[in-house]
Design a protein around this motif. Structure first.
Motif, PDB file in Angstrom:
ATOM      1  N   VAL A 156      49.812  44.641  43.707  1.00  0.00           N
ATOM      2  CA  VAL A 156      48.453  45.174  43.699  1.00  0.00           C
ATOM      3  C   VAL A 156      47.531  44.296  44.536  1.00  0.00           C
ATOM      4  O   VAL A 156      46.695  44.782  45.314  1.00  0.00           O
ATOM      5  CB  VAL A 156      47.924  45.271  42.252  1.00  0.00           C
ATOM      6  CG1 VAL A 156      46.423  45.569  42.234  1.00  0.00           C
ATOM      7  CG2 VAL A 156      48.672  46.354  41.492  1.00  0.00           C
ATOM      8  N   GLY A 160      45.352  45.155  47.922  1.00  0.00           N
ATOM      9  CA  GLY A 160      43.923  44.912  48.092  1.00  0.00           C
ATOM     10  C   GLY A 160      43.612  44.177  49.378  1.00  0.00           C
ATOM     11  O   GLY A 160      42.614  44.464  50.050  1.00  0.00           O
ATOM     12  N   THR A 163      43.638  46.566  52.106  1.00  0.00           N
ATOM     13  CA  THR A 163      42.431  47.399  52.048  1.00  0.00           C
ATOM     14  C   THR A 163      41.239  46.666  52.662  1.00  0.00           C
ATOM     15  O   THR A 163      40.477  47.232  53.448  1.00  0.00           O
ATOM     16  CB  THR A 163      42.117  47.783  50.590  1.00  0.00           C
ATOM     17  OG1 THR A 163      43.229  48.457  50.011  1.00  0.00           O
ATOM     18  CG2 THR A 163      40.888  48.690  50.524  1.00  0.00           C
ATOM     19  N   ASN A 297      35.392  49.418  52.516  1.00  0.00           N
ATOM     20  CA  ASN A 297      36.716  48.907  52.160  1.00  0.00           C
ATOM     21  C   ASN A 297      36.685  47.436  51.733  1.00  0.00           C
ATOM     22  O   ASN A 297      37.596  46.973  51.038  1.00  0.00           O
ATOM     23  CB  ASN A 297      37.686  49.073  53.326  1.00  0.00           C
ATOM     24  CG  ASN A 297      37.238  48.363  54.584  1.00  0.00           C
ATOM     25  OD1 ASN A 297      36.216  48.723  55.166  1.00  0.00           O
ATOM     26  ND2 ASN A 297      37.987  47.364  55.018  1.00  0.00           N
ATOM     27  N   VAL A 300      35.761  47.363  47.857  1.00  0.00           N
ATOM     28  CA  VAL A 300      36.849  48.050  47.149  1.00  0.00           C
ATOM     29  C   VAL A 300      38.118  47.204  47.185  1.00  0.00           C
ATOM     30  O   VAL A 300      38.803  47.004  46.174  1.00  0.00           O
ATOM     31  CB  VAL A 300      37.108  49.438  47.771  1.00  0.00           C
ATOM     32  CG1 VAL A 300      38.388  50.053  47.202  1.00  0.00           C
ATOM     33  CG2 VAL A 300      35.921  50.360  47.512  1.00  0.00           C
ATOM     34  N   GLY A 301      38.442  46.685  48.369  1.00  0.00           N
ATOM     35  CA  GLY A 301      39.619  45.833  48.489  1.00  0.00           C
ATOM     36  C   GLY A 301      39.492  44.564  47.663  1.00  0.00           C
ATOM     37  O   GLY A 301      40.471  44.097  47.072  1.00  0.00           O
ATOM     38  N   ILE A 304      40.376  45.229  44.127  1.00  0.00           N
ATOM     39  CA  ILE A 304      41.833  45.364  43.975  1.00  0.00           C
ATOM     40  C   ILE A 304      42.503  43.993  44.021  1.00  0.00           C
ATOM     41  O   ILE A 304      43.421  43.701  43.247  1.00  0.00           O
ATOM     42  CB  ILE A 304      42.402  46.292  45.065  1.00  0.00           C
ATOM     43  CG1 ILE A 304      41.794  47.691  44.939  1.00  0.00           C
ATOM     44  CG2 ILE A 304      43.930  46.377  44.969  1.00  0.00           C
ATOM     45  CD1 ILE A 304      42.182  48.632  46.078  1.00  0.00           C
ATOM     46  N   ALA A 307      41.898  42.297  40.719  1.00  0.00           N
ATOM     47  CA  ALA A 307      42.731  42.894  39.667  1.00  0.00           C
ATOM     48  C   ALA A 307      44.162  42.381  39.767  1.00  0.00           C
ATOM     49  O   ALA A 307      44.793  42.041  38.753  1.00  0.00           O
ATOM     50  CB  ALA A 307      42.704  44.418  39.779  1.00  0.00           C
ATOM     51  N   GLY A 308      44.686  42.312  40.989  1.00  0.00           N
ATOM     52  CA  GLY A 308      46.030  41.780  41.177  1.00  0.00           C
ATOM     53  C   GLY A 308      46.125  40.321  40.791  1.00  0.00           C
ATOM     54  O   GLY A 308      47.087  39.883  40.149  1.00  0.00           O
TER      55      GLY A 308
END
Length: 337
Positions: A156, A160, A163, A297, A300-301, A304, A307-308
């Motif tokens: 994940v 990201g 992204t 992006n 948003v990236g 991510i 989160a990873g």
């Protein structure tokens, strides 16, 4: 982060082990939430300070200045606490390697990277350090076997990264050398921490002593390199000079002391949460104060990536409890030395 080792004096993936409390230690007068917020702001603004510093000084000069200021702050703290420097030549050898991978190299790479990339992107690249650490620990640390959740977090997280970089556009408009240096700086942090865990655990020196010694050696390394690749500045512009001094005294000195206190008071799980605020603050500071452009992006990236990174740091409850007991035992052994 696994004890006993020292926290690098820069935004990184996880907190240090708690310092052994001194006899008669009182609870700090300032609430831990306020200190947590201050630490998040200091490390989040570090990338803006690097950017401003490079407007008046060469990247190596920015790194040398921040190391000098950070070493001075920790030197005072060590003197107040009457910390003793390591005596073993072997320990100093390991500290020299750690200083290169945790201070001299990544600090310099971030300074060079921000000549061509926004501070917002540098702050997000810094957040990939837990991902690199997870990937490397599989190879280098036999006791740190990955779980399905952590492997998923690794996938994940790098999704990201793609992204943020706009991989579907063929990375068009992206400064690849600058971005590569920022990612390499984060990778260097992970290499340094793996090395520290394998070589400096159980040396008998406190985390503060190891960190202060590491910064001192890193300063010497930059003092040798900087004159070779740069010439002495003709002027000392006010804003870049103040930025470098703040970067060192606050982000590379005071922040370490704040982090030690937080981890000791509220534990490493809460203490390491500061990691996830750093790219958010770095992005907000770059956009609001430096007028850096932000495409969809990038945030948003970044979400991510975080989160990873959170998944790679997560452990089952039983494992976390065992890890805490082990770290606690090591801390007790340190306090007896």
């Amino acid at each position: 982060m696994n004890a006993p080792c020292q926290q690098p004096a820069a935004p990184v993936a996880a907190p240090p082990p708690p310092l052994p409390p001194a006899p008669g230690t009182r609870r700090p007068a300032v609430d831990w939430r306020i200190r947590f917020a201050a630490l998040s702001l200091i490390w989040g603004f570090s990338f803006l300070l690097i950017k401003v510093g490079t407007e008046g000084y060469a990247p190596f000069q920015v790194t040398l200045g921040r190391l000098l200021a950070g070493t001075a702050v920790l030197g005072v703290a060590m003197a107040v606490r009457r910390e003793r420097l390591p005596r073993s030549a072997r320990t100093w050898g390991h500290i020299t390697v750690a200083a290169f991978f945790l201070n001299a190299l990544p600090f310099s790479l971030f300074s060079y990277a921000e000549l061509t990339i926004p501070s917002t992107l540098a702050g997000i690249c810094n957040a990939t350090s837990p991902l690199w650490g997870m990937a490397l620990s599989v190879v280098a640390l036999s006791e740190d076997r990955p779980t399905r959740r952590r492997v998923a977090g690794l996938g994940v997280g790098f999704l990201g990264v793609l992204t943020v970089l706009g991989a579907w556009r063929g990375f068009s408009g992206l400064d690849l050398p600058g971005t590569g240096m920022a990612l390499l700086a984060s990778f260097s942090y992970a290499v340094g921490w793996i090395y520290v865990r394998r070589t400096l655990a159980g040396t008998g020196s406190s985390p503060l002593t190891l960190t202060g010694s590491q910064l001192f050696v890193g300063t010497l390394q930059l003092a040798v390199v900087t004159p070779v690749f740069t010439s002495a500045p003709d002027t000392f512009p006010l804003l870049p000079t103040l930025s470098v001094l703040a970067l060192g005294a606050l982000g590379t000195g005071l922040a370490v002391l704040l982090q030690y206190g937080l981890v000791q008071e509220v534990g490493p799980t809460t203490g390491q949460m500061v990691t996830y605020f750093i790219p958010v603050i770095a992005t907000a500071a770059g956009v609001a104060l430096l007028g850096e452009q932000l495409s969809w992006n990038t945030p948003v990236g970044a979400v991510i990536v975080l989160a990873g990174a959170a998944l790679t740091q997560s452990r089952p409850a039983g494992s976390a409890a065992r890890s805490g007991r082990t770290a606690g035992g090591r801390t007790k052994r340190l306090s007896r030395t």
